[in-house]
Design an enzyme around this catalytic site. Sequence first.
Site, short mmCIF file in Angstrom:
data_model
loop_
_atom_site.label_atom_id
_atom_site.label_comp_id
_atom_site.label_asym_id
_atom_site.label_seq_id
_atom_site.Cartn_x
_atom_site.Cartn_y
_atom_site.Cartn_z
CG ASP A 244 -0.22 -0.40 2.50
OD1 ASP A 244 0.82 0.05 2.57
OD2 ASP A 244 -0.87 -0.74 3.52
CG ASP A 268 -1.47 4.48 2.43
OD1 ASP A 268 -2.39 5.32 2.60
OD2 ASP A 268 -1.89 3.38 2.87
CG ASP A 272 -1.21 3.74 7.55
OD1 ASP A 272 -0.98 4.70 8.31
OD2 ASP A 272 -1.66 3.44 6.70
NE ARG A 324 -6.72 10.39 7.57
CZ ARG A 324 -7.46 9.45 6.70
NH1 ARG A 324 -6.61 8.27 6.54
NH2 ARG A 324 -8.50 9.23 6.27
#
Length: 454
Positions: A244, A268, A272, A324
């Site tokens: 990803d 991305d 994460d 984020r």
Amino acid sequence: MARSLDIILFLLCLAVLTPTLNANPLEKNEYWEEHVPEFDSYWQERAKVAKEANQAAYFVDPYAVSGNFTATVSEIIAAKSARRSLRGNNNGTCMATNPIDRCWRCDPNWANNRQKLADCVQGFGRNTRGGKGGPFYVVTDPSDNELLDPKPGTLRHAVTRNGPLWITFARSMVITLQQELIMSSDKTIDGRGVEVYIANGAGITVQFVKNIIIHGIKIYNIKVKEGGMIRDSESHYGFRTKSDGDGISIFGASNVWIDHVSMRNCTDGLIDAIMGSTAITISNGHFTDHNEVMLFGASDDYSDDKIMQITLAFNHFGKRLVQRMPRARFGFVHVVNNDYTHWEMYAMGGSQNPTIISEGNRFIGPDNVMVGGNQLNLKEVTKREYTDESVWKNWQWRSINDEFLNGAYFIQSGPELKNRPFSKKDMITAKPGSYVGRLTRYSGNLQCRVGKPC
């Protein structure tokens, strides 16, 4: 058998997930449909074992863990001789400005005692040991041409060995990963003493494993790769679909510590953490040049992420970041003594009732910008997504001793933390947010040299 089907059931339930603007691919149903072929019996068994390890790593009382961490920081700040307490015992030649760094940085013999680093982690990842107790593995070759039978001396060969390893590097190098680097448990990647770049290729995958330390490297320009047959341990390789584009992807893993990394410009996310990952500390990082920086929890439907517990400490969220930092679903995130000097949309966001305790951070709001003749004000730190205020007003999002500059502001919600188990050392009169510049002064990759304090 039922438990081994947990992942498949999760993939099916994602069919109802609504795509979002600028969404991370992990939040899209199409991504998970593409990855179904990876979840064969091998990975299902790995997921089962990892889920048990993650449950064991979960802290039943997260407020106590965050309180203990805050007490450690406060002890430094409140010390009568603060300047001296931040130094090592090297006649002022080393300035270690936070409790994690104080544990090791001022020792001129750190290179002869590298594994001491594993004793220095704090926060939710505090039980992480990485490759401590195992032998050293020295990476001598920056190539990454063999995905099924990695060449000895390469980073891919090192991270796929069985058992604990402490991985170092013979010299400075740029490693361009041809496909995602899938780590096995009980590994430390230690880039101190040289310059190690993971760049212009795939990123690092921490999937269904435990005890991982990634320290002292730079990660940038990470790209999506098409996948294929890739080795993930000494005894197994298998088919992987498209990666990803994350810099570091934490997937169903526990006891992970990421420290003193510099990261920018991944396809991305930079980091994460999803699929029930927990017991994670991300500290002393420097992050720049990115849109969606950190995603903690990929699906509004995956309630197993309630186990997620993450500490963000002493990081600098720097230039040209958009949003984020992090964006969370479910779980518990302690955001302590970070420096937010830039954002273009918001700093911290979430959905599905995550707990976010923001403590002693510095938030510098962005200047107003003109869009279509209208002045746009984006100084709010927080963003609750896809939820009415009647719901999110009960979420536990609290700001404690944060410092707000240039108009920045934090909209709190949930009950006041009256019963949090503070020690007396937490309750200092000084506002910790005002110390953030000092605490994060050495964020990012350090210029360590053998024989000198780092």
